[in-house]
Design an enzyme around this catalytic site. Structure first.
Site, PDB file in Angstrom:
ATOM      1  N   GLY A 129      11.529  30.583 -29.388  1.00 14.85           N
ATOM      2  CA  GLY A 129      11.500  29.164 -29.727  1.00 14.85           C
ATOM      3  C   GLY A 129      12.784  28.560 -28.897  1.00 14.85           C
ATOM      4  O   GLY A 129      13.578  28.264 -29.510  1.00 14.85           O
ATOM      5  N   THR A 131      11.790  25.689 -26.134  1.00 16.18           N
ATOM      6  CA  THR A 131      11.482  24.260 -25.882  1.00 16.18           C
ATOM      7  C   THR A 131      11.439  23.427 -27.070  1.00 16.18           C
ATOM      8  O   THR A 131      10.870  23.569 -28.166  1.00 16.18           O
ATOM      9  CB  THR A 131      10.066  24.442 -25.325  1.00 16.18           C
ATOM     10  OG1 THR A 131      10.030  25.215 -24.044  1.00 16.18           O
ATOM     11  CG2 THR A 131       9.497  23.009 -24.708  1.00 16.18           C
ATOM     12  N   GLU A 132      11.905  22.086 -26.710  1.00 16.38           N
ATOM     13  CA  GLU A 132      11.852  21.200 -27.587  1.00 16.38           C
ATOM     14  C   GLU A 132      11.247  19.785 -27.167  1.00 16.38           C
ATOM     15  O   GLU A 132      10.906  19.806 -25.862  1.00 16.38           O
ATOM     16  CB  GLU A 132      13.126  20.851 -28.079  1.00 16.38           C
ATOM     17  CG  GLU A 132      14.059  22.050 -28.934  1.00 16.38           C
ATOM     18  CD  GLU A 132      15.171  21.796 -29.209  1.00 16.38           C
ATOM     19  OE1 GLU A 132      15.876  20.474 -29.372  1.00 16.38           O
ATOM     20  OE2 GLU A 132      15.806  22.697 -29.846  1.00 16.38           O
ATOM     21  N   ALA A 135      13.520  18.865 -24.693  1.00 19.91           N
ATOM     22  CA  ALA A 135      14.356  19.846 -24.029  1.00 19.91           C
ATOM     23  C   ALA A 135      13.381  20.903 -23.508  1.00 19.91           C
ATOM     24  O   ALA A 135      13.104  21.894 -24.341  1.00 19.91           O
ATOM     25  CB  ALA A 135      15.368  20.516 -24.844  1.00 19.91           C
ATOM     26  N   ARG A 276     -25.799  34.899  -4.671  1.00 18.30           N
ATOM     27  CA  ARG A 276     -26.392  33.501  -4.560  1.00 18.30           C
ATOM     28  C   ARG A 276     -27.015  33.326  -3.336  1.00 18.30           C
ATOM     29  O   ARG A 276     -26.324  33.775  -2.429  1.00 18.30           O
ATOM     30  CB  ARG A 276     -25.456  32.606  -5.045  1.00 18.30           C
ATOM     31  CG  ARG A 276     -25.848  31.123  -4.853  1.00 18.30           C
ATOM     32  CD  ARG A 276     -26.587  30.711  -5.909  1.00 18.30           C
ATOM     33  NE  ARG A 276     -26.657  29.255  -5.890  1.00 18.30           N
ATOM     34  CZ  ARG A 276     -27.706  28.473  -5.959  1.00 18.30           C
ATOM     35  NH1 ARG A 276     -28.792  29.300  -5.889  1.00 18.30           N
ATOM     36  NH2 ARG A 276     -27.717  27.143  -5.891  1.00 18.30           N
ATOM     37  N   GLY A 348     -22.201  24.107  -9.250  1.00 17.81           N
ATOM     38  CA  GLY A 348     -22.363  23.669 -10.400  1.00 17.81           C
ATOM     39  C   GLY A 348     -22.240  24.680 -11.464  1.00 17.81           C
ATOM     40  O   GLY A 348     -21.639  24.242 -12.515  1.00 17.81           O
ATOM     41  N   GLU A 371       7.236  28.681 -18.487  1.00 13.59           N
ATOM     42  CA  GLU A 371       8.643  29.520 -18.075  1.00 13.59           C
ATOM     43  C   GLU A 371       9.021  28.865 -16.970  1.00 13.59           C
ATOM     44  O   GLU A 371       9.453  29.787 -16.124  1.00 13.59           O
ATOM     45  CB  GLU A 371       8.008  30.966 -17.952  1.00 13.59           C
ATOM     46  CG  GLU A 371       7.596  31.549 -19.276  1.00 13.59           C
ATOM     47  CD  GLU A 371       7.868  32.989 -19.476  1.00 13.59           C
ATOM     48  OE1 GLU A 371       8.519  33.702 -19.128  1.00 13.59           O
ATOM     49  OE2 GLU A 371       6.808  33.490 -20.258  1.00 13.59           O
TER      50      GLU A 371
END
Length: 387
Positions: A129, A131-132, A135, A276, A348, A371
């Site tokens: 924990g 990252t805020e 921050a 292909r 596609g 990170e």
């Protein structure tokens, strides 16, 4: 490790590990990847399989339930998983590098004995924990606070973009928090172990993300969360410095995951170019396609060499901060560039989510952000050069 950096050959134990994880990725992960991605569901059955293989314990000593391996072994596993499914790979990376590793690196013996056996077994997950809302790259801007009161830390604040923080098997989040001020008036940042069962801890609803849809990611709310004073991880006031060390190591792991993604795009493109047909021949017979795939292979090879080099320095006890940033930057850009080229080769079909290259295209962008952003890596490299 330096011997096989130049020869490109791995010792038997590493090759066997890579082959075992490769088989698991192809036979167990690949068949369920599209479904979990489409439904945004956490792959509990895959995580259980990785746990049974001992992958969550790869770099930890046997005394804590680990496999007695090293960080490079973890990186090889991440590369193989990253070829097939980045959500699965980041679940392992975050569980080991960000979840369990801080406890192993900085915890006291009591904390290690309490938490590591369940984390190395893969039966439980821990989260990181840091990252805020205000921050991220500026981790020093931490606003979450932890105050001592009657022998307990009282934690208040918010965290965001936290991987593995809200699963049914998540038992712990290590959070950075301001615990006071230093002599020069700067924030004193420490790290606190917060069990997810603690009153006041809330994993908010999961994010709706562009990619990594089978990875568990939540914002967290901590409101008057009380944990014992003994839940301080490491020395008070060293939390920021300790987590910087964890991030340095984690960048090597993210580089390995990125190399897997880059190589997965190569492998899928080679296969598709042979199968292909357009204008009466396989599209791989066209020089434009050949050259594009060749450049993709070059990117993957160079990025792999970069993370091997950083891992070698780390395991030998030498400074590796610059090399880790180089590896993370080069590998994450290789993954994004290869995903874009692979999508173009598939045409596609490359825009259809059931195809692996489409998932790599959506998943790879976060590798240039998480990170430590590309810009942060450039800043760190420049600082190491003395600029």
């Amino acid at each position: 490790m330096t011997d096989y950096l130049s020869t490109g050959s791995l010792p038997d134990e590493y090759r066997q590990l890579a082959k075992t994880v490769q088989d698991f990725a192809r036979n167990v992960v690949a068949p369920v990847s599209a479904e979990h991605d489409a439904n945004h569901t956490f792959p509990y059955e895959v995580v259980a399989g990785m746990a049974d293989m001992g992958l969550f314990g790869l770099p930890f000593p046997e005394e804590y339930g680990g496999m007695g391996g090293d960080y490079f072994a973890l990186c090889l596993a991440l590369e193989e998983l990253g070829k097939i499914d980045q959500s699965v790979a980041i679940t392992l990376e975050a569980g080991v590098s960000l979840g369990a590793m801080p406890i192993y690196r900085f915890g006291n013996e009591e904390q290690k004995q309490e938490w590591l056996p369940q984390l190395t077994s893969g039966k439980a997950l821990a989260a990181f924990g840091l990252t805020e809302p205000g921050a991220g790259s500026d981790a020093g801007g931490t606003r979450t606070t932890a105050e001592l009161a009657d022998g307990e830390w009282v934690v208040n604040g918010n965290k965001q973009f936290i991987t593995n923080s809200g699963t049914d098997i998540t038992t712990l989040v290590t959070v950075t928090a301001v615990t006071g001020a230093t002599d020069n008036g700067k924030k004193e940042i420490s790290t606190i172990l917060v069990p997810t069962s603690t009153r006041g801890f809330t994993a908010e609803p999961a994010y709706d993300k562009v990619g990594w849809n089978a990875s568990d990611t939540h914002p967290l709310t901590l409101q008057d969360v009380r944990v014992p004073e003994a839940n301080l991880l490491g020395t008070r006031g060293r939390g920021y410095a300790n987590f910087l060390r964890i991030l340095d190591e984690g960048r090597i792991a993210i580089a390995a995951l990125s190399v897997g993604a880059a190589q997965g795009c190569v492998d899928e493109s080679v296969r598709y170019a042979k199968e292909r047909e357009a204008f009466g021949r396989p599209i791989g017979a066209n020089q434009a396609i050949e050259f594009k795939i060749a450049r993709m292979e070059v990117r993957a090879h160079v990025a792999r060499t970069a993370y091997y080099d950083a891992a070698a320095l780390m395991l030998s006890g030498k400074p590796f901060k610059k090399q880790a940033s180089i590896a993370k930057l080069v590998a994450s850009e290789a993954a994004m560039d290869n995903a874009r080229d692979a999508t173009q080769i598939f045409g596609g079909y490359g825009f259809m989510n059931e195809y692996p290259v489409a998932r790599h295209y959506r998943d790879s962008k976060i590798l240039e952000i998480g990170e430590g952003t590309t810009e942060v890596q450039l800043m760190l490299i420049a600082r190491e050069l003395g600029v």
